[in-house]
Design an enzyme around this catalytic site. Structure first.
Site, PDB file in Angstrom:
ATOM      1  N   SER A  33      -8.865 -27.736  54.982  1.00  0.00           N
ATOM      2  CA  SER A  33      -8.249 -26.497  55.840  1.00  0.00           C
ATOM      3  C   SER A  33      -9.387 -25.315  55.709  1.00  0.00           C
ATOM      4  O   SER A  33     -10.660 -25.427  56.073  1.00  0.00           O
ATOM      5  CB  SER A  33      -7.071 -26.263  55.898  1.00  0.00           C
ATOM      6  OG  SER A  33      -6.540 -25.540  56.908  1.00  0.00           O
ATOM      7  N   ASP A  36      -9.904 -22.140  62.368  1.00  0.00           N
ATOM      8  CA  ASP A  36     -10.456 -22.318  60.992  1.00  0.00           C
ATOM      9  C   ASP A  36     -11.121 -23.464  60.820  1.00  0.00           C
ATOM     10  O   ASP A  36     -11.377 -24.125  61.901  1.00  0.00           O
ATOM     11  CB  ASP A  36      -9.085 -22.251  60.020  1.00  0.00           C
ATOM     12  CG  ASP A  36      -8.428 -23.556  60.120  1.00  0.00           C
ATOM     13  OD1 ASP A  36      -8.084 -24.025  61.473  1.00  0.00           O
ATOM     14  OD2 ASP A  36      -7.555 -23.877  59.485  1.00  0.00           O
ATOM     15  N   ASP A  78     -11.019 -26.732  60.126  1.00  0.00           N
ATOM     16  CA  ASP A  78     -10.272 -28.105  60.513  1.00  0.00           C
ATOM     17  C   ASP A  78      -9.703 -27.848  62.097  1.00  0.00           C
ATOM     18  O   ASP A  78      -9.280 -28.768  62.369  1.00  0.00           O
ATOM     19  CB  ASP A  78      -9.582 -28.630  59.620  1.00  0.00           C
ATOM     20  CG  ASP A  78      -8.189 -28.064  59.326  1.00  0.00           C
ATOM     21  OD1 ASP A  78      -8.129 -26.906  59.303  1.00  0.00           O
ATOM     22  OD2 ASP A  78      -7.226 -28.849  59.275  1.00  0.00           O
TER      23      ASP A  78
END
Length: 555
Positions: free
Chosen positions: A160, A305, A307
């Protein structure tokens, strides 16, 4: 032996375990890294690094796995991933899914594609079908594919918005939701039972899913937007992640002009070279996007962000461009969906604002608070919309039972375009909401600890000697969330319910060595004074609560 090693026996055992690990590590890079650390200890050097690598194992839990890349059981590497995949495969076979499909996605971080391939080979070796996404793609697309393809489970290789040295391994079951207890423990038990790497059966690298799964997701997301105004100048950044192609296609399919993408951050880059930390919430991460917005005279800045499961929003304000808080974006999306008449449960995490509950009640819709994380939010019965203050929003739970930064971004742009056509902006809508329900102002206090023992000590201090007032507001009730309730499973945290609708929640971070405090105050909006006066009052009250909280917790 060195003074960092209690006994010669300890050192011998450490070296023995390290040598055994290196012997079965299939990755030349991490094997060499470990052999170098072993050689340094054998030559009489400090064993601190080696001991840290073997101080337990990288724990598999409701977030799957996440940690720094490197050799050893406390790092993310091919051995750890192979064992995790074997444990997951054993769980699926044991629960009646032999022959079922597992879809595997990956982002553009270091080794994500390698970990995805290892996972696929372990799944096929266990008698399961492995479906591998065609290229680095957003996490919500993986969550979509699980249900769209009728899979028994899904794996997303991503960390992430963690720093570049990290990677992670997120596990979903067949309903498209992230794992929760007891499934995490059942999988972890099977991971612990995995034997030597040589005994883990491996098959083929599975089947690469065609691009049509991407097209089906793009079409589904684009369909979320109603016909309406599309005049909007958009600046977008994927922060060196995998969102750019998907977001641009979705916006254009929905009828928007192509966004101005921050060129230096457009292409996936696992080093994230232009930001100190690849999280749009972090100071400085949005600077390039806001500079481009000034240049292009933009109406809105949107970001994902790395991902693309989170969405950040910035708007022009009286003093330049300003970031909207996650709670503000959550209120805008909730207000929009309630206005469209969407029925069902409106849910948010306990650390998010209480505003959504009031908005849902006013519209006659049920509301539910959950523990932090979309693994809980997505399981709210009859979910219509869910969000958490950390920029996560689920606007289409029938197809993606997880936070989705792509679909949320599209709806925010739709809201902004409609407002622009009326000569208004997102801040005007937020003012309308505040006037109706009161200004719900939120803030955070996060304290990082080098000594991890200080985290439970801080929580215990607040339990033993809790404050009676915070910011001149009486503490009317204290909920120890570790005890659980009919509404919430147990979790380490404290909720201080204050006078006048204010509240504070304190909990250890699940991913960082921090204690995090979530503050909210509610200020009625006086028609004569307006929302700005309420904001000034709220800022002063939040500052006072922060000061008292620091003193009470010894932070």
């Amino acid at each position: 032996m060195t003074d960092t090693t209690p006994t010669d026996g300890f050192a011998a055992d450490l070296l023995s375990r390290a040598r055994a690990w290196a012997a079965e590590d299939p990755d030349p890079q991490t094997r060499a890294e470990l052999e170098q650390a072993i050689a340094a200890v054998e030559a009489g050097g400090l064993d601190t690094d080696l001991a840290d690598r073997f101080a337990g194992t990288l724990e598999f839990g409701t977030a799957g796995l996440r940690g720094a890349l490197g050799a050893g059981p406390t790092r993310m590497n091919r051995v750890v991933v192979t064992r995790a995949a074997a444990g997951l495969a054993a769980y699926l076979v044991d629960t009646g899914h032999r022959g079922g499909s597992v879809v595997i996605g990956f982002d553009a971080r270091h080794n994500s594609d390698v970990f995805a391939r290892d996972t696929a080979e372990v799944m096929t070796g266990a008698g399961l079908k492995a479906l591998v996404m065609p290229r680095p793609l957003p996490t919500p697309l993986l969550a979509f594919a699980i249900r769209e393809l009728g899979c028994a489970a899904g794996v997303m290789v991503t960390a992430s918005h963690n720093p570049p040295q990290d990677n992670g391994y997120k596990v979903y079951l067949g309903d498209g939701s992230q794992i929760v207890p007891p499934y995490d423990l059942e999988i972890a038990t099977r991971i612990a039972a995995v034997g030597p790497m040589a005994d883990v059966p491996r098959g083929t690298a599975g089947t690469v899913v065609g691009e049509e799964i991407v097209d089906r997701y793009l079409d589904r997301v684009a369909d979320l937007a109603d016909d309406g105004p599309r005049d909007l100048t958009i600046v977008y950044t994927p922060l060196h992640g995998v969102g750019a192609t998907t977001v641009v296609q979705v916006l254009e399919t929905a009828g928007f002009s192509a966004p101005h993408v921050v060129e230096l951050q457009e292409e996936p880059d696992p080093e994230f070279p232009t930001v100190a930390f690849p999280n749009p919430e972090e100071p400085g991460a949005m600077d390039l996007a806001m500079a481009l917005a000034v240049e292009k005279n933009a109406d809105i800045v949107v970001a994902n962000d790395p991902d693309a499961d989170r969405c950040a929003v910035a708007v022009p304000g009286p003093h330049g461009w300003q970031m909207l808080r996650g709670d503000e974006v959550g209120a805008l999306l909730g207000h929009h969906l309630l206005g469209l008449g969407r029925e069902g449960t409106y849910a948010n995490s306990i650390v998010s604002s209480s505003l959504l509950g009031k908005m849902a009640a006013a519209a006659g819709q049920p509301h539910e608070e959950t523990l932090t994380g979309f693994k809980w939010i997505s399981r709210a019965p009859g979910l219509a919309f869910g969000y958490e203050e950390a920029l996560g929003y689920c606007v289409d739970p029938d197809h993606v039972k997880d936070k989705d930064g792509v679909s949320a971004l599209l709806l925010v742009c739709e809201i902004a375009a409609t407002a622009k056509a009326e000569g208004r902006g997102l801040n005007d809508i937020l003012d309308d909401i505040a006037t109706e329900h009161g200004l719900h102002a939120t803030d955070q206090l996060s304290v990082r600890f080098e000594d991890l023992a200080q985290i439970p000590a801080t929580m215990q201090r607040l339990r033993d000697t809790p404050p009676t007032t915070l910011g001149d507001l009486a503490v009317e009730r204290i909920d120890d969330l570790a005890l659980g309730s009919d509404a919430l499973p147990p979790t380490d945290g404290l909720r201080f319910v204050l006078a006048e609708g204010a509240r504070v929640i304190v909990r250890p971070s699940g991913t960082e060595p921090k204690v995090k405090c979530y503050l909210e105050v509610v200020i009625p909006v006086d028609p004569d004074d307006g929302v700005d006066a309420a904001r000034i009052a709220a800022a002063g009250r939040l500052d006072a609560i922060k000061g008292d909280l620091r003193a009470a917790a010894g932070m």
